[in-house]
Design a protein around this motif. Structure first.
Motif, PDB file in Angstrom:
ATOM      1  N   UNK A  90     -25.037  10.969  -7.905  1.00 61.54           N
ATOM      2  CA  UNK A  90     -23.813  10.420  -8.508  1.00 61.54           C
ATOM      3  C   UNK A  90     -22.854   9.888  -7.450  1.00 61.54           C
ATOM      4  N   UNK A  91     -22.916  10.484  -6.253  1.00 64.07           N
ATOM      5  CA  UNK A  91     -22.025  10.069  -5.172  1.00 64.07           C
ATOM      6  C   UNK A  91     -22.608   8.895  -4.385  1.00 64.07           C
ATOM      7  N   UNK A  92     -23.900   8.985  -4.046  1.00 61.94           N
ATOM      8  CA  UNK A  92     -24.505   7.985  -3.183  1.00 61.94           C
ATOM      9  C   UNK A  92     -24.927   6.707  -3.924  1.00 61.94           C
ATOM     10  N   UNK A  93     -25.510   6.903  -5.117  1.00 57.62           N
ATOM     11  CA  UNK A  93     -26.003   5.718  -5.830  1.00 57.62           C
ATOM     12  C   UNK A  93     -24.872   4.741  -6.145  1.00 57.62           C
ATOM     13  N   UNK A  94     -23.729   5.204  -6.678  1.00 59.38           N
ATOM     14  CA  UNK A  94     -22.627   4.252  -6.866  1.00 59.38           C
ATOM     15  C   UNK A  94     -22.175   3.614  -5.565  1.00 59.38           C
ATOM     16  N   UNK A  95     -22.254   4.377  -4.453  1.00 67.68           N
ATOM     17  CA  UNK A  95     -21.789   3.859  -3.171  1.00 67.68           C
ATOM     18  C   UNK A  95     -22.600   2.646  -2.738  1.00 67.68           C
ATOM     19  N   UNK A  96     -23.934   2.763  -2.789  1.00 70.54           N
ATOM     20  CA  UNK A  96     -24.695   1.584  -2.368  1.00 70.54           C
ATOM     21  C   UNK A  96     -24.922   0.590  -3.506  1.00 70.54           C
ATOM     22  N   UNK A  97     -24.732   1.052  -4.760  1.00 67.89           N
ATOM     23  CA  UNK A  97     -24.784   0.078  -5.849  1.00 67.89           C
ATOM     24  C   UNK A  97     -23.504  -0.744  -5.930  1.00 67.89           C
ATOM     25  N   UNK A  98     -22.432  -0.181  -5.368  1.00 69.95           N
ATOM     26  CA  UNK A  98     -21.190  -0.951  -5.290  1.00 69.95           C
ATOM     27  C   UNK A  98     -21.442  -2.231  -4.501  1.00 69.95           C
ATOM     28  N   UNK A  99     -22.289  -2.116  -3.467  1.00 71.09           N
ATOM     29  CA  UNK A  99     -22.628  -3.300  -2.677  1.00 71.09           C
ATOM     30  C   UNK A  99     -23.264  -4.365  -3.563  1.00 71.09           C
ATOM     31  N   UNK A 100     -24.172  -3.938  -4.428  1.00 67.81           N
ATOM     32  CA  UNK A 100     -24.833  -4.880  -5.339  1.00 67.81           C
ATOM     33  C   UNK A 100     -23.837  -5.467  -6.331  1.00 67.81           C
ATOM     34  N   UNK A 101     -22.978  -4.597  -6.861  1.00 69.28           N
ATOM     35  CA  UNK A 101     -21.968  -5.071  -7.803  1.00 69.28           C
ATOM     36  C   UNK A 101     -20.931  -5.944  -7.085  1.00 69.28           C
ATOM     37  N   UNK A 102     -20.704  -5.598  -5.829  1.00 71.65           N
ATOM     38  CA  UNK A 102     -19.778  -6.413  -5.046  1.00 71.65           C
ATOM     39  C   UNK A 102     -20.365  -7.812  -4.832  1.00 71.65           C
ATOM     40  N   UNK A 103     -21.692  -7.882  -4.752  1.00 77.12           N
ATOM     41  CA  UNK A 103     -22.340  -9.192  -4.661  1.00 77.12           C
ATOM     42  C   UNK A 103     -22.037 -10.018  -5.905  1.00 77.12           C
ATOM     43  N   UNK A 104     -22.153  -9.355  -7.067  1.00 75.97           N
ATOM     44  CA  UNK A 104     -21.842 -10.029  -8.329  1.00 75.97           C
ATOM     45  C   UNK A 104     -20.386 -10.474  -8.338  1.00 75.97           C
ATOM     46  N   UNK A 105     -19.515  -9.574  -7.870  1.00 72.98           N
ATOM     47  CA  UNK A 105     -18.094  -9.907  -7.795  1.00 72.98           C
ATOM     48  C   UNK A 105     -17.864 -11.083  -6.861  1.00 72.98           C
ATOM     49  N   UNK A 106     -18.546 -11.066  -5.713  1.00 66.18           N
ATOM     50  CA  UNK A 106     -18.371 -12.146  -4.745  1.00 66.18           C
ATOM     51  C   UNK A 106     -18.904 -13.472  -5.273  1.00 66.18           C
ATOM     52  N   UNK A 107     -20.056 -13.431  -5.963  1.00 69.56           N
ATOM     53  CA  UNK A 107     -20.572 -14.654  -6.566  1.00 69.56           C
ATOM     54  C   UNK A 107     -19.563 -15.224  -7.559  1.00 69.56           C
ATOM     55  N   UNK A 108     -18.953 -14.326  -8.325  1.00 71.33           N
ATOM     56  CA  UNK A 108     -17.927 -14.746  -9.265  1.00 71.33           C
ATOM     57  C   UNK A 108     -16.710 -15.301  -8.555  1.00 71.33           C
TER      58      UNK A 108
END
Length: 590
Positions: free
Chosen positions: A297-315
């Protein structure tokens, strides 16, 4: 400035501007935030309850009350699922609503651009901005912004619970987190650049395909299929490389993040296990079990934030491109206050100078008058400035100096819409939409009925031609009117101009590329629609304008001669006389 923005990992000013569009949907925004909080809290509470169930009931072999803990976990799971369901719906709804508003604003803004903007801009790029980029902006809300906030909140709640439950094991976990954080920041930096490249290549692809599909006849006529195919492969290869770069970064980052997470889990079990085996140890079996749930719960969101941040950055990249179009000031100044409800039709060009490119004048001090009700022809070689006069009269471009007046009033003092409503133009290159003949004539003007169109068609003699088509006035001409011949398209454009009952009519080489039958219909239509109104006719074929009240002869942006057909032919070595004799001799030869 553009390069500076590219180096930024996150543009806060751009993000604030984007959030401005959320204001009309505050309630939905708040609901989404509440659901985000619910996802974080309900998810983090389940391992905490499980710990108590193990330490209080299972460890002491107390069956009484055990199902109570399981019931609480079930309730928390249901609440988490409901929160996620509501979040996905409302966040996506919010994203699409914001995108709808921005897209409408963008299209309205584009509609007001000067023709200069379209002369220099790629249609494919504008389509990308209005369609593809908009979907990326919607992802900011559905998959980027709220998900990042949810993950960060979940991490915070989990970290607090972990520290409260077992500080020693928590410190082991916290010690490895900087590795993920540093890797995430590096990942974000390189992914931002990669997505910039991807968006650029998407625009290039859209532009290339749009132009080639539109010009397919030319490609096939000149057998350029193989060449264009190779060009497309090259552009597509660059697009693929852009995406593969993002795949490469993902393939490096996520295995590293997963490895660090698994290593942390092993260290916690190893240290916690040995500690729990000691007599009087503070670490319990419940601690170990809860930590095995807390660490993902702590680590997966941390590195998935990077993936979601990619989506945010593309947007964000897409939003930056869209806002750049919205910030483009290429509108004709519409500060006129006079509503032109009707013109008598007197036109005056007073020392008008104009250039499409600075310091390269197309019109060099042009002056002439057209009296109300007159039919005036403008002739001259290609590039003489004939069509430019039409563009300036309609205010598609702003003149450099001089004045253009209609009925004694400068056209800049009139509202743009009322000026153009009183002028109808029939162009050589007729554009028809993929719609019915009726809608192409009325352009969905609610004040023009089908009866008005039929009556106008009969008046100019093309009713029989239209009714001979399958479906008559409801015949769909398909994209750009491909189902009609050039002459038929030209007849439709005549009817489109006539049905608006304009005060001023402009015919721009309207018979230059039609067959003899259509030309006769067009000539009859011309006689009808020019009667009683001011008309300007631009023509290469001088035989079609002999009856004009006045002929203006242009060369290299200047008026070189002016008069009637007969008077101009009397001028020895006259420019018009020379043009006429050359065309007459060609006709004789044919």
């Amino acid at each position: 400035m553009a390069e500076k923005n590219k180096k930024k990992i996150f543009d806060t000013s751009l993000f604030k501007r984007l959030l401005h569009y959320i204001k009309p949907y505050k309630t939905v925004f708040i609901i989404s935030l509440v659901c985000v909080v619910g996802l974080a809290v309900f998810g983090a509470l389940r391992p905490r309850i499980l710990k108590d169930a193990i330490d209080v009931k299972i460890a002491n072999k107390e069956y009484g009350g055990f199902m109570f803990y399981m019931g609480i976990m079930l309730v928390l799971l249901v609440l988490e699922v409901v929160s996620q369901l509501l979040f996905i719906y409302y966040a996506s709804w919010l994203g699409q609503s914001v995108v709808k508003d921005i897209r409408v604003k963008l299209f309205k803004h584009i509609l007001k651009f000067k023709m200069t903007y379209f002369d220099k801009s790629s249609v494919g790029v504008l389509i990308t901005r209005a369609v593809t980029d908009m979907e990326r902006i919607a992802d900011i809300f559905g998959q980027g912004l709220f998900m990042i906030f949810s993950d960060m909140l979940k991490m915070l709640v989990v970290a607090v619970f972990m520290a409260f439950i077992n500080l020693k094991l928590s410190l082991i976990v916290f010690a490895t987190m900087p590795i993920i954080i540093v890797a995430t920041k590096i990942f974000q930096k390189y992914m931002k650049r990669a997505f910039e490249d991807v968006r650029t290549e998407v625009s290039n692809l859209n532009s290339f395909v749009q132009e080639r599909v539109t010009g397919m006849k030319i490609l096939q006529l000149f057998t350029r299929e193989a060449t264009e195919y190779r060009k497309f492969k090259a552009i597509n290869e660059r697009h693929k490389k852009g995406w593969l770069k993002t795949v490469w970064y993902n393939s490096i980052f996520f295995p590293i993040a997963e490895f660090v997470s698994s290593l942390t889990m092993a260290l916690v079990i190893l240290v916690g296990g040995f500690t729990a085996l000691n007599v009087g140890a503070t670490t319990t079996l419940g601690d170990l079990i809860s930590f095995t749930m807390f660490i993902p719960m702590l680590f997966r969101p941390l590195y998935q934030i990077a993936n979601k941040f990619n989506t945010l950055q593309m947007g964000m990249v897409a939003a930056d491109r869209v806002f750049r179009v919205l910030d483009t000031t290429s509108n004709i100044n519409d500060h006129g206050t006079i509503e032109a409800n009707h013109f008598n039709g007197k036109i005056e060009f007073d020392n008008v100078r104009f250039s499409y490119i600075k310091d390269e004048e197309v019109l060099k001090g042009v002056s002439f008058n057209v009296e109300a009700g007159e039919t005036v022809a403008i002739v001259g070689a290609t590039g003489a400035g004939k069509s430019t006069i039409i563009n300036l009269l309609n205010r598609f471009y702003e003149i450099d100096s001089g004045h253009i007046r209609v009925d004694g009033t400068d056209i800049k003092d009139m509202t743009l819409s009322s000026l153009r409503n009183q002028i109808a133009v029939v162009l050589q290159d007729v554009f028809l939409f993929a719609d019915t003949i009726l809608n192409n004539i009325t352009l969905n003007n609610e004040y023009i009925t089908e009866e008005d169109v039929v009556s106008a068609a009969k008046a100019i003699g093309i009713h029989d031609f239209i009714t001979s088509l399958p479906g008559g006035y409801h015949y769909n001409v398909k994209e750009r009117g491909v189902m009609l011949s050039s002459g038929q398209r030209q007849l439709i454009s005549f009817l489109r101009a006539y049905v608006t009952n304009p005060s001023i009519l402009i015919l721009d080489e309207a018979t230059s590329s039609v067959d003899s039958y259509s030309e006769q219909l067009i000539q009859d239509a011309t006689d009808t629609i020019t009667k009683g109104r001011t008309s300007i006719v631009i023509a290469h074929r001088l035989a079609t304008i002999q009856q004009a009240d006045k002929i203006i002869v242009m060369d290299a942006g200047q008026i070189v001669e002016m008069g009637t057909h007969k008077s101009l032919l009397k001028k020895k070595e006259g420019y018009y006389k020379n043009l006429y004799e050359v065309q007459f001799l060609k006709a004789e030869a044919i």
